[in-house]
Design an enzyme around this catalytic site. Structure first.
Site, PDB file in Angstrom:
ATOM      1  N   SER A 129       0.905  -1.296   0.046  1.00 31.45           N
ATOM      2  CA  SER A 129      -0.114   0.061   0.086  1.00 31.45           C
ATOM      3  C   SER A 129       1.035   1.281   0.004  1.00 31.45           C
ATOM      4  CB  SER A 129      -0.932   0.142   1.258  1.00 31.45           C
ATOM      5  OG  SER A 129      -1.595   1.293   1.195  1.00 31.45           O
ATOM      6  N   TYR A 152      -2.591  -0.083   9.827  1.00 26.55           N
ATOM      7  CA  TYR A 152      -2.719  -0.665   8.623  1.00 26.55           C
ATOM      8  C   TYR A 152      -1.463  -0.570   7.768  1.00 26.55           C
ATOM      9  CZ  TYR A 152      -4.051  -1.021   3.917  1.00 26.55           C
ATOM     10  OH  TYR A 152      -4.120  -1.473   2.428  1.00 26.55           O
TER      11      TYR A 152
END
Length: 603
Positions: A129, A152
């Protein structure tokens, strides 16, 4: 050999699986597909339904943390490449559930990459990501320092380290860092999706950081094209690295206010905007340098934000022109309580719904009471031939909802009860009021009986096999109703909605197949736990969960037989019979596997 795509029911995983099967690649999709939020559950179901329409696609329901199931999958099928896209996603939610994010994204990845290497998969591709960069001050390339500011982002950074540690010349790994992916079939928790929903509903939208965020928005088809080129390059032997990471982004940051402007134009609705301050975990700028990917694979994401939003809005308008939930009521002589029932429906927490009311031969002022409500979501139908079964069929025929909840109006005449029911029931399940009533001309109930299987079969036929039917309190005996606190001593019957909430939370009697099996055994519509135990050796033999598990192992057994692996097939059919000993297909499959295995030994 096929390609394993984890997260196949997810946003990018669906689009990648779709592209691969369209290009002729056999694909095994793996996903836990367990979303509880109604809209996400619906999207997961429709994504999988679409993929299953391709002959080259097969689906395995599996959690990437379940080592035993993963080993069975790798033991049953051979994979040339793995595209690992399954993950817990979302920055804000990761602050509330950091351990779950770590468990899925880190430990799940560790198990999957280990098994992939042990089973001699040639290439392991995974999605990282842009969150690994944290609060960047400018353009980010693959060599830029990493500094995630959310749990995250930290899990994705750890994923990269773990996967790279397994890489060698026989087992090559590639990670991609997508930047702000958007497009059709997206996740309901993503900003552009939330904005589209609220703009369509006429609700105000919140722009964090007062709308000053800059995002490198990348259309999902561009991300999939990049991943597809990686898969082709490794298939054709055009890569030489052991492990690599690439950015995938358009390379042109744009403001959130621009995104909203394009959505307003595409949806034809003016947005109500509330600008608020920055939230924890948000970065002010994302900006990708994709020169490395462009050099090695001759591709750069190119879809403009306006073009991408137009394509998303086209899908959105086509998909959500129907309400998500269809609430259906049948009423007869309900002048005294119908207004309360309608208010209960209008005040419930799900906003995207329709309310269908069928008047089943009222002789009082029921229709007049309904006519007082001027709400476009309410539709009144009059049953020309009074009868509860026909009334419910009439409602189903008029329904536009993507899943349904069916009640008698008097069952939900108390405020808040309908919301509780809809929270408890899983999307895709039909909730049917538990009884058929016969009334006299004064509206008094003179007899009650349970719903008949024939009616339930008709309901299920109308809605499709993917739906199940749940039942109200009167399908259960008084003792069971009392045990879960849903019995009204004054009325002498169970309160359907209160009881259903408790039963659904306990997972009791929530599947049509489970109910019908019990009915065939006892020849009546209600079975208590004690009755089941007396009639059967093991209660688990007839639960919906055991049947589903038995079917899963049986399918793996059939796949192993087709792959000429009778020994593995025998073990799968054995597990199927352990789950449900009375499953005839598993006995037959196990016998076939034994015959094949003996033939192999004799050769």
């Amino acid at each position: 050999m096929s390609i394993l795509v984890t997260g196949a029911a997810g946003f990018i995983g669906f689009h990648l699986s779709k592209r691969l099967v369209e290009e002729g690649f056999p694909v095994t999709g793996l996903d836990i597909a367990d979303a509880q939020e109604p809209l996400l559950h619906l999207l997961q179901k429709e994504r999988l339904d679409y993929l299953r329409s391709f002959q080259g696609f097969r689906f395995v329901k599996c959690d990437v943390r379940d080592v035993n199931l993963l080993e069975n999958v790798f033991g049953s099928f051979e994979f040339s490449q793995v595209a690992h896209l399954a993950a817990r996603t979302g920055v804000r939610d990761s602050f509330e559930k950091p351990q779950e994010y770590w468990s899925v994204n880190v430990e799940g990845t560790r198990q999957l990459v280990r098994l992939s290497k042990e089973k001699q998969v040639g290439h392991f591709l995974f999605a990282s990501s842009s969150s690994v960069y944290g609060e960047g001050q400018g353009i980010s390339n693959e060599q830029s320092p990493l500094g995630p500011i959310s749990p995250y982002g930290e899990t994705k950074m750890e994923m990269e380290k773990i996967v790279a540690s397994f890489a060698d010349q026989q087992f090559r790994t590639t990670g991609v860092r997508p930047f702000s992916v958007y497009g059709p079939w997206g996740r309901p928790d993503m900003a552009y999706f939330k904005y589209a929903k609220k703009i369509s509903e006429g609700s105000p939208i919140e722009l964090f950081n007062f709308g000053e965020h800059l995002r490198d928005f990348t259309f999902v088809d561009d991300v999939v094209e990049g991943i597809f080129r990686l898969i082709l390059a490794h298939r054709d032997g055009h890569t030489s690295y052991q492990s690599a990471i690439y950015n995938l982004g358009r390379g042109k940051p744009e403001r959130l206010t621009d995104l909203v402007k394009y959505l307003e134009t595409a949806l034809g609705v003016k947005a109500q905007i509330q600008k608020i301050e920055k939230q924890a975990g948000d970065v002010g700028l994302t900006w990708s340098d994709t020169s490395g990917f462009e050099k090695d694979f001759h591709f750069k994401p190119h879809t403009s934000l306006k073009e991408g939003i137009d394509r998303f809005a086209e899908w959105w308008l086509e998909t959500f022109k129907k309400p998500v939930i269809s609430i259906q009521m049948v009423v007869k002589n309900g002048e005294k309580f119908i207004a309360s029932a309608i208010m209960s429906a209008l005040n419930q927490t799900f906003q995207d719904f329709e309310l269908i009311i069928v008047d089943d031969g009222s002789t009082d002022n029921t229709q007049g009471e309904i006519g007082r409500f001027k709400d476009s979501r309410i539709k009144l139908l009059v049953n020309p031939r009074p009868g509860l079964s026909r009334a419910r069929q009439l409602a189903l025929c008029e329904s536009r909802g993507q899943w349904s909840a069916i009640f008698d109006a008097d069952d939900i005449s108390h405020l808040e009860r309908l919301s509780q029911c809809l929270k408890a029931v899983k999307p895709g399940i039909v909730l049917v009021g538990g009884q058929m009533e016969e009334m006299n001309e004064e509206g008094e109930v003179i007899s009650r009986c349970s719903l008949y299987p024939k009616e339930m079969d008709e309901i299920r036929k109308r809605l499709g096999r993917s739906y199940s039917v749940c039942h109200g309190a009167s399908l259960f005996n008084t003792d069971l109703a009392r045990s879960v606190g849903g019995y009204d001593e004054e009325k002498g019957l169970g309160e359907d909605e209160d009881l259903f909430v408790r039963l659904a939370q306990r997972g009791t009697f929530c599947n049509l197949d489970d109910f019908l099996i019990q009915r065939r055994i006892h020849r009546k519509s209600v079975c208590t736990d004690d009755q089941i135990k007396r009639a059967l050796l093991w209660k688990k033999m007839f639960s919906a969960q055991s049947l589903e598990l038995s079917t899963y192992w049986s399918r793996l057994g059939k796949s192993a037989l087709r792959g000429d692996n009778p020994r593995m097939a025998l073990s799968y059919f054995y597990r199927s019979l352990q789950s449900c000993p009375l499953k005839l297909n598993s006995w037959w499959g196990g016998l076939t596997a034994i015959i094949h295995y003996l033939r192999v030994l004799s050769q």
